[in-house]
Scaffold this motif. Structure first.
Motif, PDB file in Angstrom:
ATOM      1  N   LEU A 116      82.855  46.604  86.746  1.00 46.59           N
ATOM      2  CA  LEU A 116      82.693  45.180  87.055  1.00 46.59           C
ATOM      3  C   LEU A 116      82.285  45.007  88.517  1.00 46.59           C
ATOM      4  CD1 LEU A 116      85.557  43.266  85.246  1.00 46.59           C
ATOM      5  CD2 LEU A 116      83.111  43.246  84.799  1.00 46.59           C
ATOM      6  N   LEU A 117      82.972  45.744  89.404  1.00 48.12           N
ATOM      7  CA  LEU A 117      82.646  45.655  90.832  1.00 48.12           C
ATOM      8  C   LEU A 117      81.216  46.112  91.063  1.00 48.12           C
ATOM      9  CD1 LEU A 117      83.586  45.089  93.697  1.00 48.12           C
ATOM     10  CD2 LEU A 117      84.451  47.418  93.837  1.00 48.12           C
ATOM     11  N   PHE A 118      80.812  47.184  90.379  1.00 49.30           N
ATOM     12  CA  PHE A 118      79.445  47.708  90.498  1.00 49.30           C
ATOM     13  C   PHE A 118      78.426  46.643  90.098  1.00 49.30           C
ATOM     14  CE2 PHE A 118      75.777  49.839  88.608  1.00 49.30           C
ATOM     15  CZ  PHE A 118      75.434  50.739  89.600  1.00 49.30           C
ATOM     16  N   THR A 119      78.654  46.012  88.924  1.00 51.59           N
ATOM     17  CA  THR A 119      77.714  45.013  88.419  1.00 51.59           C
ATOM     18  C   THR A 119      77.646  43.803  89.341  1.00 51.59           C
ATOM     19  OG1 THR A 119      78.337  45.720  86.216  1.00 51.59           O
ATOM     20  CG2 THR A 119      77.088  43.688  86.382  1.00 51.59           C
ATOM     21  N   ALA A 120      78.831  43.324  89.775  1.00 55.93           N
ATOM     22  CA  ALA A 120      78.867  42.136  90.626  1.00 55.93           C
ATOM     23  C   ALA A 120      78.170  42.415  91.951  1.00 55.93           C
ATOM     24  CB  ALA A 120      80.312  41.713  90.855  1.00 55.93           C
ATOM     25  N   ALA A 121      78.473  43.580  92.555  1.00 50.83           N
ATOM     26  CA  ALA A 121      77.894  43.892  93.865  1.00 50.83           C
ATOM     27  C   ALA A 121      76.391  44.092  93.746  1.00 50.83           C
ATOM     28  CB  ALA A 121      78.564  45.133  94.462  1.00 50.83           C
ATOM     29  N   LEU A 122      75.958  44.716  92.654  1.00 47.02           N
ATOM     30  CA  LEU A 122      74.527  44.975  92.477  1.00 47.02           C
ATOM     31  C   LEU A 122      73.729  43.671  92.484  1.00 47.02           C
ATOM     32  CD1 LEU A 122      72.792  47.560  91.915  1.00 47.02           C
ATOM     33  CD2 LEU A 122      72.676  46.768  89.563  1.00 47.02           C
ATOM     34  N   SER A 123      74.321  42.609  91.898  1.00 47.76           N
ATOM     35  CA  SER A 123      73.610  41.340  91.806  1.00 47.76           C
ATOM     36  C   SER A 123      73.458  40.672  93.163  1.00 47.76           C
ATOM     37  CB  SER A 123      74.340  40.396  90.857  1.00 47.76           C
ATOM     38  OG  SER A 123      74.263  40.899  89.549  1.00 47.76           O
ATOM     39  N   LEU A 124      74.244  41.094  94.161  1.00 48.85           N
ATOM     40  CA  LEU A 124      74.133  40.474  95.479  1.00 48.85           C
ATOM     41  C   LEU A 124      73.372  41.359  96.444  1.00 48.85           C
ATOM     42  CD1 LEU A 124      77.737  39.063  95.547  1.00 48.85           C
ATOM     43  CD2 LEU A 124      75.641  37.780  95.280  1.00 48.85           C
ATOM     44  N   MET A 125      72.906  42.513  95.976  1.00 47.16           N
ATOM     45  CA  MET A 125      72.160  43.430  96.833  1.00 47.16           C
ATOM     46  C   MET A 125      70.662  43.203  96.697  1.00 47.16           C
ATOM     47  SD  MET A 125      74.589  46.725  96.498  1.00 47.16           S
ATOM     48  CE  MET A 125      73.184  47.774  96.653  1.00 47.16           C
ATOM     49  N   PRO A 126      69.875  43.749  97.632  1.00 45.84           N
ATOM     50  CA  PRO A 126      68.450  43.409  97.633  1.00 45.84           C
ATOM     51  C   PRO A 126      67.733  43.754  96.326  1.00 45.84           C
ATOM     52  CG  PRO A 126      69.045  44.601  99.631  1.00 45.84           C
ATOM     53  CD  PRO A 126      70.235  44.626  98.742  1.00 45.84           C
ATOM     54  N   GLY A 127      67.086  42.748  95.731  1.00 51.45           N
ATOM     55  CA  GLY A 127      66.151  42.995  94.643  1.00 51.45           C
ATOM     56  C   GLY A 127      66.711  43.314  93.284  1.00 51.45           C
ATOM     57  N   THR A 128      68.041  43.332  93.120  1.00 54.97           N
ATOM     58  CA  THR A 128      68.592  43.728  91.822  1.00 54.97           C
ATOM     59  C   THR A 128      69.497  42.643  91.267  1.00 54.97           C
ATOM     60  OG1 THR A 128      70.309  44.902  93.035  1.00 54.97           O
ATOM     61  CG2 THR A 128      68.512  46.215  92.173  1.00 54.97           C
ATOM     62  N   LEU A 129      69.539  42.551  89.913  1.00 58.41           N
ATOM     63  CA  LEU A 129      70.394  41.578  89.235  1.00 58.41           C
ATOM     64  C   LEU A 129      70.879  42.215  87.937  1.00 58.41           C
ATOM     65  CD1 LEU A 129      71.235  38.440  89.093  1.00 58.41           C
ATOM     66  CD2 LEU A 129      69.284  38.209  87.590  1.00 58.41           C
ATOM     67  N   GLY A 130      72.195  42.316  87.772  1.00 54.38           N
ATOM     68  CA  GLY A 130      72.756  42.884  86.547  1.00 54.38           C
ATOM     69  C   GLY A 130      72.547  41.920  85.394  1.00 54.38           C
ATOM     70  N   VAL A 131      72.040  42.419  84.262  1.00 52.85           N
ATOM     71  CA  VAL A 131      71.745  41.543  83.132  1.00 52.85           C
ATOM     72  C   VAL A 131      72.658  41.830  81.940  1.00 52.85           C
ATOM     73  CG1 VAL A 131      70.005  40.904  81.429  1.00 52.85           C
ATOM     74  CG2 VAL A 131      69.352  41.185  83.798  1.00 52.85           C
ATOM     75  N   ARG A 132      72.867  43.096  81.619  1.00 54.34           N
ATOM     76  CA  ARG A 132      73.690  43.388  80.443  1.00 54.34           C
ATOM     77  C   ARG A 132      74.374  44.739  80.593  1.00 54.34           C
ATOM     78  NH1 ARG A 132      71.704  45.937  76.027  1.00 54.34           N
ATOM     79  NH2 ARG A 132      69.619  45.104  76.340  1.00 54.34           N
ATOM     80  N   LEU A 133      75.716  44.709  80.451  1.00 51.84           N
ATOM     81  CA  LEU A 133      76.492  45.952  80.399  1.00 51.84           C
ATOM     82  C   LEU A 133      76.614  46.329  78.935  1.00 51.84           C
ATOM     83  CD1 LEU A 133      79.529  45.300  82.750  1.00 51.84           C
ATOM     84  CD2 LEU A 133      78.133  47.342  82.814  1.00 51.84           C
ATOM     85  N   GLN A 134      76.162  47.520  78.575  1.00 52.59           N
ATOM     86  CA  GLN A 134      76.306  47.926  77.180  1.00 52.59           C
ATOM     87  C   GLN A 134      76.484  49.428  77.118  1.00 52.59           C
ATOM     88  OE1 GLN A 134      73.080  47.072  74.292  1.00 52.59           O
ATOM     89  NE2 GLN A 134      74.635  45.795  73.340  1.00 52.59           N
ATOM     90  N   GLY A 135      77.588  49.851  76.485  1.00 54.62           N
ATOM     91  CA  GLY A 135      77.865  51.270  76.436  1.00 54.62           C
ATOM     92  C   GLY A 135      77.949  51.828  77.843  1.00 54.62           C
ATOM     93  N   ASP A 136      77.206  52.882  78.092  1.00 60.01           N
ATOM     94  CA  ASP A 136      77.257  53.504  79.407  1.00 60.01           C
ATOM     95  C   ASP A 136      76.015  53.193  80.232  1.00 60.01           C
ATOM     96  OD1 ASP A 136      79.758  54.605  79.207  1.00 60.01           O
ATOM     97  OD2 ASP A 136      79.030  56.368  78.128  1.00 60.01           O
ATOM     98  N   THR A 137      75.349  52.068  79.927  1.00 62.46           N
ATOM     99  CA  THR A 137      74.196  51.690  80.741  1.00 62.46           C
ATOM    100  C   THR A 137      74.314  50.232  81.177  1.00 62.46           C
ATOM    101  OG1 THR A 137      72.943  51.007  78.813  1.00 62.46           O
ATOM    102  CG2 THR A 137      72.581  53.266  79.593  1.00 62.46           C
ATOM    103  N   LEU A 138      73.655  49.936  82.274  1.00 57.88           N
ATOM    104  CA  LEU A 138      73.551  48.561  82.743  1.00 57.88           C
ATOM    105  C   LEU A 138      72.071  48.223  82.805  1.00 57.88           C
ATOM    106  CD1 LEU A 138      74.759  45.984  84.061  1.00 57.88           C
ATOM    107  CD2 LEU A 138      74.489  47.105  86.262  1.00 57.88           C
ATOM    108  N   LEU A 139      71.704  47.123  82.121  1.00 56.97           N
ATOM    109  CA  LEU A 139      70.327  46.654  82.199  1.00 56.97           C
ATOM    110  C   LEU A 139      70.188  45.845  83.490  1.00 56.97           C
ATOM    111  CD1 LEU A 139      67.739  46.693  80.465  1.00 56.97           C
ATOM    112  CD2 LEU A 139      68.408  44.448  79.618  1.00 56.97           C
ATOM    113  N   VAL A 140      69.213  46.220  84.324  1.00 53.87           N
ATOM    114  CA  VAL A 140      69.061  45.598  85.639  1.00 53.87           C
ATOM    115  C   VAL A 140      67.691  44.939  85.729  1.00 53.87           C
ATOM    116  CG1 VAL A 140      68.986  46.027  88.126  1.00 53.87           C
ATOM    117  CG2 VAL A 140      70.554  47.323  86.700  1.00 53.87           C
TER     118      VAL A 140
END
Lengths: 168, 101
Positions: A116-140
């Motif tokens: 969760l921390l990874f996904t949330a932080a990724l969305s506030l970092m340059p150029g990336t936005l977390g879209v979907r967590l599924q299984g062992d991958t995150l769609l960015v």
């Protein structure tokens, strides 16, 4: 086993004390140090602690390293500054240079709070936005598909792992 | 005096980031790119405004209260941004692609 039960109880009470202290500090800040409404404060802190233990039981929480958290926060503030400046620059360009794409990133962190921390932080970092967590991958979603996403994600995963003292 | 100057600079920077975030919201081509603009620029703008106001606060408690708003807003913004993006993806909204030259 009675012994196990006892350690679990001890973990829960230590956790309750720690979280209660954090909520009490938040209340103090919100009330600007004014303790006139202390019965309400007591009820609020107790309620928040109970809700927090219910939603995130102490035994499911990995130990958090204070140093790792501090280093993460300092790094995160710098990254979100870079992210904000980058997207502000893009918005104000005459012709925004967008090369967006959806890219799957494999997750190396354990499920739960670290992801969760990874996904949330990724969305506030340059150029990336977390879209979907599924299984062992995150769609960015990336603003520029030439961005070295795998490197950025690995760096963030290392920082998050250091917060949870978790060897990857 | 120096604090006032720093505070004014932070407030101006905050306003600039909010402005750029709103421009991005209006100009970017699809829901995903707009979420980028909102999530990043507005959060940075909020952080600058809160830091600028905290420098002018009358007491430490007020400054802490202002600074406590930022992480809470960040958490809410990250959660909401993720929810909107996931819903859009579930509904099959394809990301905008630039035209091939």
């Amino acid at each position: 086993m009675p012994h196990r039960q006892q350690t679990s109880h001890a973990t829960t009470s230590r956790s309750a004390l720690r979280r209660g202290a954090i909520f009490a500090l938040l209340w103090l800040a919100a009330a600007e140090g004014n303790l006139n409404a202390w019965p309400l404060a007591l009820a609020g802190v107790a309620g928040a602690t109970a809700a927090s233990l219910w939603l995130l039981p102490a035994k499911t929480l990995l130990p958090i390293s204070a140093g790792g958290l501090l280093r993460f926060l300092v790094w995160f503030v710098r990254q979100s500054l870079a992210g904000g400046i980058q997207v502000a620059g893009l918005a104000l360009q005459r012709q925004p240079a967008l090369r967006p794409a959806l890219i799957e990133v494999p997750l190396t962190l354990p499920p739960g709070l670290p992801r969760l921390l990874f996904t949330a932080a990724l969305s506030l970092m340059p150029g990336t936005l977390g879209v979907r967590l599924q299984g062992d991958t995150l769609l960015v979603h990336v603003l520029d598909r030439r961005q070295p996403l795998a490197d950025d994600a690995a760096r963030l995963a290392n920082r998050v792992a250091a917060v949870f003292r978790e060897a990857r | 005096m120096l604090l006032d100057l720093l505070s004014a600079l932070l407030l101006l920077a905050g306003a600039a980031f909010f402005f750029a975030g709103t421009v991005g919201l209006l100009r970017f081509p699809d829901i995903y790119t707009r979420l980028h603009a909102l999530a990043k620029a507005d959060n940075l703008g909020l952080g600058c405004v809160l830091a600028g106001l905290a420098l002018q606060a009358d007491s430490l408690a007020v400054a802490l209260k202002l600074l406590a708003i930022w992480p809470l807003a960040l958490i809410a913004s990250a959660a909401v941004g993720y929810s909107i993006a996931r819903r859009a993806e579930r509904l099959g909204v394809a990301p905008w692609q630039e035209r091939q030259p």
